[in-house]
Design an enzyme around this catalytic site. Structure first.
Site, PDB file in Angstrom:
ATOM      1  CD  GLU A 170      -2.627  -7.549   2.441  1.00 59.56           C
ATOM      2  OE1 GLU A 170      -2.145  -6.464   2.341  1.00 59.56           O
ATOM      3  OE2 GLU A 170      -3.095  -8.028   3.408  1.00 59.56           O
ATOM      4  N   GLY A 209       0.339  -4.953   0.726  1.00 57.00           N
ATOM      5  CA  GLY A 209      -0.653  -5.091  -0.409  1.00 57.00           C
ATOM      6  C   GLY A 209      -0.393  -5.632  -1.427  1.00 57.00           C
ATOM      7  CB  ALA A 237      -0.798  -0.009   1.140  1.00 57.49           C
ATOM      8  CD  GLU A 245       1.447  -5.863   5.218  1.00 59.40           C
ATOM      9  OE1 GLU A 245       2.375  -6.840   5.586  1.00 59.40           O
ATOM     10  OE2 GLU A 245       0.766  -5.980   4.227  1.00 59.40           O
TER      11      GLU A 245
HETATM   12  N1  T1G Z   1       4.633   3.487   0.036  1.00 59.54           N
HETATM   13  C1  T1G Z   1       5.214   4.736  -0.365  1.00 59.54           C
HETATM   14  N2  T1G Z   1       6.399   4.928  -0.612  1.00 59.54           N
HETATM   15  C2  T1G Z   1       7.289   3.693  -0.749  1.00 59.54           C
HETATM   16  C3  T1G Z   1       6.813   2.594  -0.250  1.00 59.54           C
HETATM   17  C4  T1G Z   1       5.499   2.336   0.133  1.00 59.54           C
HETATM   18  N3  T1G Z   1       5.012   1.061   0.478  1.00 59.54           N
HETATM   19  N4  T1G Z   1       7.977   1.771  -0.364  1.00 59.54           N
HETATM   20  C5  T1G Z   1       8.968   2.551  -0.904  1.00 59.54           C
HETATM   21  N5  T1G Z   1       8.604   3.669  -0.893  1.00 59.54           N
HETATM   22  C6  T1G Z   1       9.280   4.817  -1.341  1.00 59.54           C
HETATM   23  C7  T1G Z   1      10.504   5.088  -0.262  1.00 59.54           C
HETATM   24  O1  T1G Z   1       9.878   6.058   0.618  1.00 59.54           O
HETATM   25  C8  T1G Z   1      11.763   5.855  -1.174  1.00 59.54           C
HETATM   26  O2  T1G Z   1      11.091   7.097  -1.513  1.00 59.54           O
HETATM   27  C9  T1G Z   1      11.440   5.046  -2.762  1.00 59.54           C
HETATM   28  O3  T1G Z   1      10.092   4.436  -2.680  1.00 59.54           O
HETATM   29  C10 T1G Z   1      12.530   3.967  -2.833  1.00 59.54           C
HETATM   30  O4  T1G Z   1      12.330   3.154  -1.376  1.00 59.54           O
HETATM   31  C11 T1G Z   1      -2.840  -2.934   3.051  1.00 59.54           C
HETATM   32  C12 T1G Z   1      -1.122  -1.850   4.893  1.00 59.54           C
HETATM   33  C13 T1G Z   1      10.167  -1.996  -1.920  1.00 59.54           C
HETATM   34  C14 T1G Z   1      12.231  -3.200  -0.716  1.00 59.54           C
HETATM   35  O5  T1G Z   1       6.515  -2.175   3.877  1.00 59.54           O
HETATM   36  O6  T1G Z   1      10.657  -2.372   1.781  1.00 59.54           O
HETATM   37  O7  T1G Z   1       1.016  -2.872   2.335  1.00 59.54           O
HETATM   38  O8  T1G Z   1      13.200   8.225  -0.557  1.00 59.54           O
HETATM   39  O9  T1G Z   1      14.594   3.551  -0.611  1.00 59.54           O
HETATM   40  O10 T1G Z   1      16.061   0.131  -0.845  1.00 59.54           O
HETATM   41  O11 T1G Z   1      -1.739  -4.981   4.050  1.00 59.54           O
HETATM   42  O12 T1G Z   1      11.188   0.292  -0.311  1.00 59.54           O
HETATM   43  O13 T1G Z   1      13.115   7.924  -2.762  1.00 59.54           O
HETATM   44  O14 T1G Z   1      11.316   9.393  -1.901  1.00 59.54           O
HETATM   45  O15 T1G Z   1      13.252   1.633   0.247  1.00 59.54           O
HETATM   46  O16 T1G Z   1      15.277  -0.295  -3.307  1.00 59.54           O
HETATM   47  C15 T1G Z   1       3.931  -2.747   3.085  1.00 59.54           C
HETATM   48  C16 T1G Z   1       8.172  -0.931   2.069  1.00 59.54           C
HETATM   49  C17 T1G Z   1       3.194  -1.359   2.940  1.00 59.54           C
HETATM   50  C18 T1G Z   1       7.644  -2.351   1.858  1.00 59.54           C
HETATM   51  C19 T1G Z   1      12.456  -1.251  -2.180  1.00 59.54           C
HETATM   52  N6  T1G Z   1       5.011  -2.689   2.268  1.00 59.54           N
HETATM   53  N7  T1G Z   1       9.126  -0.681   1.211  1.00 59.54           N
HETATM   54  O17 T1G Z   1      13.761  -0.622  -1.271  1.00 59.54           O
HETATM   55  O18 T1G Z   1      14.179   1.726  -1.993  1.00 59.54           O
HETATM   56  S1  T1G Z   1       1.817  -1.423   4.248  1.00 59.54           S
HETATM   57  C20 T1G Z   1       6.315  -2.315   2.840  1.00 59.54           C
HETATM   58  C21 T1G Z   1      10.371  -1.336   1.118  1.00 59.54           C
HETATM   59  C22 T1G Z   1       0.815  -2.315   3.424  1.00 59.54           C
HETATM   60  C23 T1G Z   1      -1.306  -3.546   3.303  1.00 59.54           C
HETATM   61  C24 T1G Z   1      -0.391  -2.906   4.188  1.00 59.54           C
HETATM   62  C25 T1G Z   1      11.163  -1.142   0.089  1.00 59.54           C
HETATM   63  C26 T1G Z   1      11.605  -1.706  -1.049  1.00 59.54           C
HETATM   64  P1  T1G Z   1      12.268   8.323  -1.656  1.00 59.54           P
HETATM   65  P2  T1G Z   1      13.810   2.530  -1.076  1.00 59.54           P
HETATM   66  P3  T1G Z   1      14.804   0.068  -2.041  1.00 59.54           P
END
Ligand code: T1G
Length: 690
Positions: free
Chosen positions: A105, A102, A63, A125
């Site tokens: 999911e 998400g 998400a 999450e």
């Molecule tokens: N939402 C918004 N921005 C995100 C994002 C996300 N999920 N993931 C990464 N970014 C932005 C990050 O802030 C950065 O921005 C850029 O993308 C590159 O990220 C309903 C509620 C995918 C392994 O927890 O683990 O889904 O600094 O530097 O090192 O059940 O990003 O460039 O402006 O980390 O190559 C669940 C979180 C969400 C995954 C890539 N998902 N992301 O790593 O790049 S909650 C996560 C990561 C959810 C549902 C629930 C990593 C990555 P900027 P980065 P990276």
């Protein structure tokens, strides 16, 4: 269509492509056109099957975290997945990169999932203080069983494609052109004919779930939660998958999710997610980076060996330098043993162990560092020794090589001054064990060149570290604040608290262990040596060291450790020593409660952080949080000391610091002006900007 979702036809297979850089987050501007496209394709007679794929470097990574805390815009992710499950024709998720949260999911809403060989799939999450809120806690157990699902969801750790195939999470691992192979897979499914059972209707793995075993597993996991709510909620939601109907379980998951997402812990962990990324952004984003092909490490002891492993683990060839063949061999043997332990634990393959060992080259001759692009010294923590090393490096290192010191405390400007190239000198303060601990304090000296700084910050992330750029002062950010946190420890002992009472106050706050247990674990002799070198004393700790009580490694320190066990046992001898020393000082002892312990340790911690901000040793308050969560175990659910100051109330902290300052006149309690301003403005940013 939209800029973020497009549809293409490949024969009877419709391919829906999401294109929302950088990680294809499931933002509103993706959900809406995706929902529309799927509804149309569901009813389109010419479409026999549907593939959902992503452009760019990864499948949907979750998400959109930036949307949390704002009004939800329909359609929610759950509505998109629910629509997916109304589609009778085969639906296939084509996964590359990381299908997370998400994103996974969404893929679980499809009948089938196919993945590239290097893909990773996970529900992280819990690391954001949440639980999968798009049905992951109810669908994943249906595919891979409750035990494995619970482990994935509570740990938040992704699994690789092969493991996902074995577990039943993906239906095929496809090499080559993933999209073309996914289209073919979908076409074959369509030709094979249905009906195609949505994941929600697959109950065979649930039918064999052993609720008692599940509850035992969940109870074990709960013990490790240390006050964090999300892991407990994750287990409760997964349990619902077993004990409730699909729709009841989905509703229960939603209720748990809404409770978590509105809570302080989720807010704290979202803060840390963005704080880590902010800390890794160095000024001059378009600065050129220096090419780092080979790394030199000077010193093959505990720190040097760990640093060498950290770079080898990141795929870098390492030249490891020691003063003698014996010392070098000892270091290489330790490195080999560490890798062997990882192989025995299953966290490293034998092939990877051999590959990494092949990256090491040993030497006792500085001239062998001449081809290194980055050289890190991890020699004895004494300025004269460091300056001698840098003098030698200045003579042998190639032009443009980055020269880094691993010093924990010393003045990096003074070290840089012992070379003719201060612009190439930087501090790389690793935390022990350097091959494990995430935090890397990158010390920017006065003359460090911007491109050298940008190079090592990017390099830090490539070797899996969490970089924070800090300025030069004694102890930089982490250790300087650690001293503030510990300044009152001995006074608390003299005045009536026992080591175990103080440690208990810390663990109840959420720390993995308290300061005395930590001291026994690290070895009391390290601090003892540092204090002697600086002419400082700590009566109780010094006395224990004089008695040879260095902590776990000698079987006793502040605690006793029987039969080699690591469990700390309170020692009446230590408590008698404390009472005797207090009597010598004429200190009347009294009962001391946990609140006072927190006020006299963690409030000075926050106060020192405010001073560090005022002195611009840290660029922003959130950098200090990143240091403390990744280097010292500050509870993630409290967001780090500076974020926690907002939760605790800066006004209350100032008031209590004033109280202790009036009572003791000790400078440690003198509130920093910035902390007083933060109490007025409510945020560090406003206080700094003011
Ligand atoms: N939402 C918004 N921005 C995100 C994002 C996300 N999920 N993931 C990464 N970014 C932005 C990050 O802030 C950065 O921005 C850029 O993308 C590159 O990220 C309903 C509620 C995918 C392994 O927890 O683990 O889904 O600094 O530097 O090192 O059940 O990003 O460039 O402006 O980390 O190559 C669940 C979180 C969400 C995954 C890539 N998902 N992301 O790593 O790049 S909650 C996560 C990561 C959810 C549902 C629930 C990593 C990555 P900027 P980065 P990276």
């Amino acid at each position: 269509m939209s800029d973020f979702v497009s549809v293409a036809k490949h024969g009877g297979v419709a391919v829906v492509t999401i294109d929302n850089p950088p990680v294809n987050a499931m933002s509103f501007h993706v959900r809406e056109p995706l929902h529309q496209a799927l509804a149309v394709l569901r009813d389109e007679p010419s479409v026999a099957a549907i593939v959902i794929a992503c452009a760019g470097r990864t499948f949907v990574a979750g998400a959109d975290i930036t949307e949390f805390g704002k009004p939800v815009q329909q359609p929610e992710l759950r509505a998109v997945i629910a629509l997916l499950e109304t589609i009778a024709k085969p639906t296939v998720a084509a996964i590359h990169g990381t299908a997370l949260g998400g994103g996974l999911e969404l893929a679980l809403g499809c009948h089938f999932r196919v993945a590239g060989a290097r893909a990773k799939l996970g529900l992280p999450e819990v690391k954001l203080g949440l639980l999968p809120g798009g049905g992951g806690t109810v669908r994943l157990p249906r595919l891979i069983g409750v035990e494995k699902a619970l482990g994935m969801i509570v740990s938040g750790t992704p699994i690789g494609a092969t493991e996902a195939l074995e577990a039943g999470l993906v239906d095929a691992v496809l090499d080559g052109d993933l999209l073309a192979r996914a289209v073919r897979f979908a076409s074959e499914m369509a030709a094979r004919g249905g009906p195609f059972t949505p994941v929600r209707d697959r109950n065979d793995r649930l039918a064999v779930a052993d609720l008692a075993a599940f509850d035992r597993q969940a109870a074990e996991l709960a013990k490790k939660a240390r006050g964090h709510e999300a892991p407990i909620a994750c287990a409760e939601a997964v349990r619902g998958a077993i004990s409730l109907s699909f729709d009841e379980a989905l509703a229960a998951e939603r209720e748990l999710f809404l409770k978590l997402v509105a809570g302080d812990q989720a807010r704290a962990q979202r803060h840390l997610f963005f704080a880590e990324r902010e800390a890794a952004k160095v000024p001059g984003k378009d600065l050129s980076r220096r090419k780092i092909a080979r790394v030199g490490v000077i010193g093959a002891g505990t720190m040097g060996g760990g640093i060498a492993m950290a770079f080898a683990n990141g795929g870098f060839p390492v030249t490891l330098l020691e003063t003698s063949q014996e010392a070098l061999q000892r270091g290489l043997t330790t490195i080999d043993r560490n890798y062997a332990v990882s192989v025995s634990r299953g966290s490293l393959t034998e092939a990877a162990r051999q590959q990494r060992l092949g990256l090491f080259k040993g030497s006792t001759d500085y001239a062998d560092l001449a081809d290194c692009d980055l050289i890190v010294e991890a020699v004895f923590e004494e300025m004269a020794v460091k300056q001698e090393v840098f003098g030698k490096l200045d003579a042998v290192a190639k032009p443009g090589a980055i020269l880094a010191t691993n010093t924990s405390y010393l003045d990096v400007n003074a070290i840089a001054a012992s070379t003719s190239r201060p612009q190439d000198v930087v501090g790389l303060h690793f935390f022990s064990p350097a091959n494990v601990m995430k935090l890397l304090e990158i010390v920017r000296a006065e003359k460090t060149a911007p491109d050298a700084l940008a190079t090592v910050v990017e390099l830090a992330r490539r070797i899996g570290k969490v970089p924070v750029v800090v300025g030069v002062c004694h102890g930089f950010v982490g250790n300087r604040m650690l001293a503030a946190r510990g300044a009152e420890s001995e006074a608390l002992l003299f005045e009536g608290a026992t080591p175990s009472q103080i440690d208990k106050a810390f663990t109840e706050f959420g720390w993995p262990m308290g300061p005395f247990q930590m001291g026994d674990l690290a070895g009391l002799d390290i601090g003892w040596r540092n204090r002697k070198a600086r002419g400082l004393t700590a009566v109780i700790a010094d006395t224990l060291c004089e008695q040879g009580r260095f902590g776990q490694k000698t079987g006793s320190g502040f605690y006793r450790y029987e039969n080699g066990f690591r469990t700390p046992v309170p020692d009446p001898e230590v408590e008698a020593l404390i009472r005797a020393k207090a009597a010598e000082k004429g200190i009347a002892r009294r009962a001391i409660d946990a609140d006072e312990i927190i006020e006299r340790t963690l409030y000075p911690l926050v106060n020192e952080g405010a001073k560090i901000l005022e002195e611009k040793i840290a660029a922003r308050a959130s950098d200090i949080d990143v240091v403390w969560v990744n280097g010292y175990g500050f509870p993630v659910g409290k967001g780090g000391p500076m974020f926690w100051a907002g939760l605790e109330g800066a006004g209350k902290i100032v008031e209590r610091l004033d109280h202790w300052h009036e009572r003791t006149a000790r400078p440690i309690f003198q509130p920093a002006p910035l902390l007083r301003r933060m109490a007025e403005t409510g945020t560090w940013e406003a206080a700094v900007g003011g």
